[in-house]
Scaffold this motif. Structure first.
Motif, PDB file in Angstrom:
ATOM      1  N   ILE A  58      -3.300  -6.472 -18.237  1.00 38.60           N
ATOM      2  CA  ILE A  58      -2.738  -7.737 -18.727  1.00 38.60           C
ATOM      3  C   ILE A  58      -3.858  -8.773 -18.830  1.00 38.60           C
ATOM      4  CG2 ILE A  58      -0.457  -7.271 -17.729  1.00 38.60           C
ATOM      5  CD1 ILE A  58      -1.083  -9.562 -15.695  1.00 38.60           C
ATOM      6  N   ARG A  59      -3.616  -9.787 -19.677  1.00 40.05           N
ATOM      7  CA  ARG A  59      -4.580 -10.882 -19.839  1.00 40.05           C
ATOM      8  C   ARG A  59      -4.111 -12.090 -19.043  1.00 40.05           C
ATOM      9  NH1 ARG A  59      -6.060  -7.372 -23.649  1.00 40.05           N
ATOM     10  NH2 ARG A  59      -8.032  -7.909 -24.636  1.00 40.05           N
ATOM     11  N   ILE A  60      -5.015 -12.687 -18.295  1.00 39.97           N
ATOM     12  CA  ILE A  60      -4.697 -13.857 -17.471  1.00 39.97           C
ATOM     13  C   ILE A  60      -5.716 -14.960 -17.759  1.00 39.97           C
ATOM     14  CG2 ILE A  60      -3.539 -12.580 -15.612  1.00 39.97           C
ATOM     15  CD1 ILE A  60      -6.241 -12.717 -14.086  1.00 39.97           C
ATOM     16  N   PRO A  61      -5.410 -16.196 -17.328  1.00 39.40           N
ATOM     17  CA  PRO A  61      -6.391 -17.268 -17.542  1.00 39.40           C
ATOM     18  C   PRO A  61      -7.720 -16.951 -16.842  1.00 39.40           C
ATOM     19  CG  PRO A  61      -4.248 -18.200 -16.966  1.00 39.40           C
ATOM     20  CD  PRO A  61      -4.157 -16.710 -16.745  1.00 39.40           C
ATOM     21  N   LEU A  88       1.610 -21.710  -8.090  1.00 40.93           N
ATOM     22  CA  LEU A  88       1.704 -21.464  -9.536  1.00 40.93           C
ATOM     23  C   LEU A  88       3.165 -21.464 -10.008  1.00 40.93           C
ATOM     24  CD1 LEU A  88      -1.014 -18.676 -10.019  1.00 40.93           C
ATOM     25  CD2 LEU A  88      -1.038 -20.943 -11.072  1.00 40.93           C
ATOM     26  N   ASN A 115       2.929 -13.385 -13.234  1.00 39.87           N
ATOM     27  CA  ASN A 115       3.349 -12.758 -14.488  1.00 39.87           C
ATOM     28  C   ASN A 115       4.325 -11.610 -14.238  1.00 39.87           C
ATOM     29  OD1 ASN A 115       1.744 -14.606 -15.717  1.00 39.87           O
ATOM     30  ND2 ASN A 115       0.327 -13.148 -16.649  1.00 39.87           N
TER      31      ASN A 115
END
Lengths: 296, 296
Positions: B162-165, B257, B224
């Motif tokens: 997955i893509r995260i900040p 978060l 997420n």
């Protein structure tokens, strides 16, 4: 005479109520403005009672509700809207109110899970056991099925609130989410588009840079869902997705981001059939509610 | 005499094989180095044959395999390792080789899904139908159960990607993933820690800034997963998670978060019991394999 079923698609701005048996047999559909729970519920109940008096008596009712909601039948507050920022709607017993007034069996789930059921019953997700339904409109939400059942778990998915890469040098907009700023919804929902560009997304021309950016954020989200849930299909509806430019842009970016990592023909070769609009158009939710009523 | 079961936990550097019936009755455990499929499989088969000759004959076998693998029983390549970057191991028929050699029923799934089964059978996930098991070691992977069954879908989860900040001004490290650069695995796996800091994660002292950053990336990932799957618990194992500083740091960052958005006591009040290490320690995988063999 065959039985009739009722459906409610409850949104933040309007409730859609319908009586029927399926996509080719929706006998009656009505839109009711969402005001206070008392007033809105009263009008909904009145609608189904008048339908019954006119010969359209329903055997059971399915509710597709905006959330967050309690979708756990074993819970004391099952069928309630829980803690929504929408004034007046927190801790509202939606299912109980309908059951008491109409005295019929009532099923209840999130708007997006029920829309997924609609697509699974009559639309693009027939025969699938693991797939997602996303809606990108004023807000951004999603649900679906995993292993043949609606996604619930601890609460239910809140996919609009995942965190994705946000390049502030390219897009300095801080995000619209009151809880998280630049979460997915905060960057990509209709409200965010309007705040960022000054006009509503629907009014932006297809060649506006807004769509390239929108596709990028949605592609990040889809890649995350693909890597987490491994859905057999992803269905994307809602007002923002009416811009037809978006689908090809999103598909291309998803493939680029995955970079051949997920070894499946569905993604590599047939992405046009993998990331798709709802087959039932804007009726997935209300038809899903009818489908859910039929399952009781 | 009660039946005995076999388990294989197949990893990129070693295969763990065991014979037994559960956590209190592992009769024998052996470690075999992962070299080529031919050599490694021959040693595994030899092990179970010698166990049988010594009186530890197994009724069935469970395999927990590194991936990507084909976990769909209806597929022609069910039980194969598919397209792995690991030299020599692509398109290897793991399940078929074991079935032919040992002539017993064999079950097969991903290492992380099987570890999740171990925790569900004897560990921290007893009674849960929707939960995740993550491992953060050399690589970063995850699986689990949704709606009472292992997560499969189109392929199976690849949550490491997955893509995260990623704030490049704070952490200019470009990421270790050969496919995606700074995806979750690329930022937070053991290899990434070693490349970024010059020494292995396990050797970094608890007060090193590495752990704060590691916790941040893992917290993004957990948020997420919480928003997407809504797991009832998240179990985190693997070499990197041996640093005890991590759990409290991750839990705090996840709460920060989420910012009170997910209205569940499990997250708001009892996060210490929500994000947890595996109860079976480093035996979740091999015990899950035994549990899977028992289910055949």
């Amino acid at each position: 005479m065959s039985k009739l079923y009722g459906g409610i698609e409850a949104g933040g701005t309007k409730f859609v109520c319908a009586v029927g048996t399926g996509p080719d047999d929706l006998r009656d559909v009505v839109r009711i403005e969402t005001t206070t729970p008392e007033k809105t519920f009263a009008k909904v109940i009145d609608y189904f009672q008048k339908q019954a008096a006119a010969g359209n008596e329903i055997a059971s009712l399915g509710i597709a509700s905006f959330g967050p909601v309690d979708v756990h039948p074993e819970s004391e507050t099952f069928g309630s809207i829980t803690s929504t920022p929408k004034p007046g709607w927190s801790h509202t017993d939606f299912l109980g109110t309908m059951k008491n007034a109409l005295q019929i069996p009532v099923a209840f789930d999130t708007d997006v899970n029920v829309a997924a059921l609609g697509e699974q019953t009559w639309g693009a997700a027939q025969g699938l056991d693991t797939f997602m339904y996303l809606t990108i409109g004023t807000g951004l939400g999603g649900g679906g099925f995993v292993n043949g059942k609606m996604m619930h778990g601890l609460v239910h998915p809140e996919v609009g609130h995942i965190r994705i890469p946000h390049d502030l040098t390219k897009d300095p907009y801080p995000g619209s989410c009151p809880f998280h700023g630049d979460c997915l919804e905060g960057l990509a929902c209709g409200v965010a588009m309007k705040q960022r560009w000054g006009i509503e997304g629907q009014k932006l021309p297809p060649n506006h840079p807004a769509w390239e950016l929108e596709a990028e954020y949605l592609a990040y989200a889809l890649v995350n869902f693909i890597c987490t849930i491994s859905p057999q299909k992803i269905i994307m509806g809602g007002g923002v997705m009416q811009q037809e430019t978006l689908f090809p842009l999103i598909r291309k970016k998803v493939k680029d981001l995955l970079n051949n990592y997920v070894g499946s023909e569905a993604v590599q070769e047939n992405i046009d059939q993998y990331i798709i609009p709802p087959e039932l158009g804007n009726r997935s939710g209300i038809l899903g509610a009818i489908a859910m009523a039929k399952q009781i």
